[in-house]
Design a protein around this motif. Structure first.
Motif, PDB file in Angstrom:
ATOM      1  N   LEU A 199      -2.245  -7.906   7.902  1.00 48.95           N
ATOM      2  CA  LEU A 199      -1.667  -9.127   7.341  1.00 48.95           C
ATOM      3  C   LEU A 199      -2.340  -9.546   6.036  1.00 48.95           C
ATOM      4  O   LEU A 199      -1.662  -9.969   5.088  1.00 48.95           O
ATOM      5  N   LEU A 200      -3.648  -9.419   5.971  1.00 51.83           N
ATOM      6  CA  LEU A 200      -4.379  -9.909   4.799  1.00 51.83           C
ATOM      7  C   LEU A 200      -4.429  -8.888   3.666  1.00 51.83           C
ATOM      8  O   LEU A 200      -4.138  -9.207   2.510  1.00 51.83           O
ATOM      9  N   ASP A 201      -4.781  -7.663   3.997  1.00 53.77           N
ATOM     10  CA  ASP A 201      -4.991  -6.672   2.939  1.00 53.77           C
ATOM     11  C   ASP A 201      -3.710  -5.929   2.569  1.00 53.77           C
ATOM     12  O   ASP A 201      -3.517  -5.589   1.395  1.00 53.77           O
ATOM     13  N   ALA A 202      -2.862  -5.661   3.556  1.00 50.14           N
ATOM     14  CA  ALA A 202      -1.649  -4.894   3.275  1.00 50.14           C
ATOM     15  C   ALA A 202      -0.483  -5.792   2.865  1.00 50.14           C
ATOM     16  O   ALA A 202       0.122  -5.590   1.818  1.00 50.14           O
ATOM     17  N   TYR A 203      -0.189  -6.803   3.691  1.00 51.85           N
ATOM     18  CA  TYR A 203       0.958  -7.672   3.394  1.00 51.85           C
ATOM     19  C   TYR A 203       0.619  -8.826   2.460  1.00 51.85           C
ATOM     20  O   TYR A 203       1.509  -9.557   2.017  1.00 51.85           O
ATOM     21  N   LYS A 204      -0.669  -9.023   2.185  1.00 47.76           N
ATOM     22  CA  LYS A 204      -1.133  -9.981   1.185  1.00 47.76           C
ATOM     23  C   LYS A 204      -0.982 -11.448   1.585  1.00 47.76           C
ATOM     24  O   LYS A 204      -0.763 -12.318   0.738  1.00 47.76           O
ATOM     25  N   PHE A 205      -1.114 -11.748   2.879  1.00 45.02           N
ATOM     26  CA  PHE A 205      -1.277 -13.148   3.268  1.00 45.02           C
ATOM     27  C   PHE A 205      -2.707 -13.558   2.937  1.00 45.02           C
ATOM     28  O   PHE A 205      -3.584 -12.708   2.744  1.00 45.02           O
ATOM     29  N   ASN A 206      -2.968 -14.865   2.880  1.00 46.49           N
ATOM     30  CA  ASN A 206      -4.312 -15.343   2.579  1.00 46.49           C
ATOM     31  C   ASN A 206      -4.575 -16.644   3.332  1.00 46.49           C
ATOM     32  O   ASN A 206      -3.745 -17.103   4.121  1.00 46.49           O
ATOM     33  N   GLU A 207      -5.736 -17.224   3.091  1.00 44.75           N
ATOM     34  CA  GLU A 207      -6.115 -18.436   3.814  1.00 44.75           C
ATOM     35  C   GLU A 207      -5.158 -19.588   3.545  1.00 44.75           C
ATOM     36  O   GLU A 207      -4.929 -20.441   4.411  1.00 44.75           O
ATOM     37  N   PHE A 218       0.869  -1.184   0.000  1.00 38.02           N
ATOM     38  CA  PHE A 218       0.000   0.000   0.000  1.00 38.02           C
ATOM     39  C   PHE A 218       0.901   1.226   0.000  1.00 38.02           C
ATOM     40  O   PHE A 218       2.122   1.129   0.138  1.00 38.02           O
ATOM     41  N   GLU A 219       0.306   2.377  -0.215  1.00 37.28           N
ATOM     42  CA  GLU A 219       1.058   3.630  -0.362  1.00 37.28           C
ATOM     43  C   GLU A 219       2.077   3.562  -1.496  1.00 37.28           C
ATOM     44  O   GLU A 219       3.081   4.270  -1.495  1.00 37.28           O
ATOM     45  N   VAL A 254       4.832 -12.614  -0.368  1.00 40.14           N
ATOM     46  CA  VAL A 254       5.366 -13.251   0.836  1.00 40.14           C
ATOM     47  C   VAL A 254       5.580 -14.737   0.569  1.00 40.14           C
ATOM     48  O   VAL A 254       4.803 -15.377  -0.152  1.00 40.14           O
ATOM     49  N   VAL A 255       6.648 -15.287   1.140  1.00 37.58           N
ATOM     50  CA  VAL A 255       6.976 -16.695   0.918  1.00 37.58           C
ATOM     51  C   VAL A 255       7.713 -17.225   2.143  1.00 37.58           C
ATOM     52  O   VAL A 255       8.438 -16.496   2.811  1.00 37.58           O
ATOM     53  N   GLY A 256       7.490 -18.494   2.463  1.00 36.17           N
ATOM     54  CA  GLY A 256       8.186 -19.124   3.574  1.00 36.17           C
ATOM     55  C   GLY A 256       7.459 -18.954   4.899  1.00 36.17           C
ATOM     56  O   GLY A 256       6.333 -18.468   4.963  1.00 36.17           O
TER      57      GLY A 256
END
Length: 494
Positions: A416-424, A339-340, A347-349
């Motif tokens: 974590l979900l919207d900004a850093y793009k982690f998911n289920e 964002f921004e 993200v990985v690992g």
């Protein structure tokens, strides 16, 4: 000309003496080994001057080092009473005085002979970064006062400064991987070796004023501004790291309140879905805009009005409100972006989430590897509780903290979900932890590890030793040589 019996006897004794001497010399040289004497111990101190509090961490390491990186362990931690040093902008001398109790405690822990050589640092993070933006003169005075206080103690004080967000993120990453032996592992052979298949973990840090993400991506890091390079234990590492100032949980919730009151009739109560239903309080309008993170959003009119806020306890609406504090529009058209407009590869690992990530989820009993649907469900259930009910269930919890757990939990989700793009699918790659290997996770240990490269290595003293049986044999042949020599003299003079 033949030898008489006396000469033959002397010759035999001479040859035997020479052989005995040679054997004794050989035994004195073979099977000896260099046995290092126990190394000495060095100490180091790092003050973590955060936005809401300060802690002093004391570390120690042996004087011999591995590949220019000290083997550092945590000895003690002391929490400074009172708020963070940035809170003393109007009274800088008190910032220095606040450190005295922990400094005295440190002097009782570090042996007198180790104090003069103990490097001491103070690193200030996002709270002081914000103060530096708002009032640089006050920021400099606070740093000056804490420096004066630390300088009065018999340690090798090397300065107090505001560390960058990049440093904070990358040193936290070093701390985690050091504690989990990702860089080096102590082998059965009694030495440090690099793991054959070392797992490198990512780091997620959440403070009061900033948040950091650091990891090694699978793709090439395209933006050099978001890259940090280190050489640890003789091996190079390049990581992606970024720090978002104003997106620590305290500043994020301040931004959330600003968004909640925008365009509203402030003479009427303002509903806040992130606060428990039944909660009600009055805040000064000016308090919402007294931070560099929100000052640009301040209305042009005078900020003299008091605002009444009421909680409605709705987790879904809370997340919707929190999402409005992020600028996602600047990422439009960019392949890798958080964002921004900030570049971030996927993200990985595995990741370790610590600091406020851990404290928030630990309160809600969500640190045992629960899947994402379970996490969301528990947060929704908690947020739906009435304020009176919450106070009865947690009578010992501070009112301000209890009020904000719903908001903080939902903020963790949106970050974590919207900004850093982690998911289920990769949610369970995140472990919420306070410690690893009985040591607090944070940037200070990584900072000390990196700084040990500047501490000269001391050559380890050694002594030459032999096994007991070899020593006995050598003594026997030396005694035999002396006896034969004495016998030769007796025979010669007779």
């Amino acid at each position: 000309m033949g030898l008489d019996s006396k000469q033959v006897a002397l010759l035999v004794l001479l040859v035997a003496s020479v052989i005995s001497v040679v054997i004794a010399l050989i035994l004195s040289l073979v099977k000896s080994s260099e046995v290092p004497l126990p190394p000495g111990t060095k100490y180091g101190m790092v003050f973590d001057a955060g936005s809401s509090h300060t802690s002093l961490f004391i570390y120690q390491w042996p004087t011999d080092k591995e590949n220019n990186t000290g083997v550092v362990s945590q000895t003690h931690v002391c929490d400074v009473e009172g708020p963070g040093i940035s809170s003393y902008a109007n009274d800088p001398p008190s910032a220095g005085k606040s450190l005295v109790a922990c400094l005295e405690e440190a002097m009782n822990i570090i042996p007198p002979e180790g104090q003069r050589g103990a490097p001491a640092y103070l690193g200030a993070t996002a709270g002081m970064r914000l103060l530096d933006l708002k009032n640089k003169t006050a920021s400099d005075m606070v740093l000056s006062e804490v420096s004066k206080t630390i300088s009065r103690y018999p340690v090798d004080f090397r300065g107090a400064r505001i560390i960058s967000g990049k440093e904070e993120g990358s040193y936290g990453w070093i701390t985690i991987n050091y504690l989990l032996e990702s860089f080096m592992k102590y082998s059965f052979g009694g030495r440090w070796v690099r793991p054959v298949s070392s797992k490198i973990y990512g780091a997620l840090d959440l403070g009061g004023a900033s948040t950091q993400i650091s990891f090694i991506p699978k793709v090439e890091i395209a933006d050099p501004e978001q890259r940090a390079d280190f050489k640890l234990y003789g091996f190079p590492y390049s990581i992606y790291t970024h720090s978002f100032l104003c997106y620590g949980q305290n500043q994020a919730l301040k931004q959330m309140l600003v968004k909640a009151v925008e365009g509203k009739d402030l003479s009427q109560p303002i509903n806040i879905p992130c606060y428990p239903a039944g909660y009600k309080s009055t805040i000064a309008q000016a308090s919402l805009y007294n931070s560099p993170c929100t000052v640009k959003s301040a209305p042009s009119s005078s900020l003299v009005q008091d605002i009444t806020i009421t909680g409605t306890g709705n987790s879904t609406q809370c997340q919707d409100l929190l999402k409005t504090i992020y600028d996602f529009s600047s990422c439009t058209g960019k392949e890798f972006c958080s964002f921004e407009g900030i570049y971030q590869p996927p993200v990985v690992g595995k990741f370790f989430a610590f600091s406020a990530f851990f404290y928030t989820f630990d309160f809600l009993n969500l640190t045992s590897g629960q899947d994402l649907p379970t996490v969301k469900s528990r947060i929704q259930t908690f947020c739906a509780q009435d304020w009176t009910e919450l106070q009865a269930s947690f009578p010992k919890e501070r009112t301000d903290r209890l009020r904000e757990y719903c908001a903080n939990a939902n903020y963790v989700l949106t970050l974590l979900l919207d900004a850093y793009k982690f998911n289920e699918n990769n949610w369970n790659s995140i472990s919420f932890m306070k410690q690893a290997a009985d040591t607090d996770i944070g940037w200070t240990l990584g900072y000390m590890l990196n700084l040990t490269n500047m501490i000269p290595s001391e050559a380890s003293a050694s002594v030459r030793t032999q096994s007991y049986d070899v020593w006995i044999a050598a003594v026997f042949f030396i005694v035999l040589t002396l006896a034969l020599g004495l016998l030769m003299l007796v025979l010669y003079f007779r």
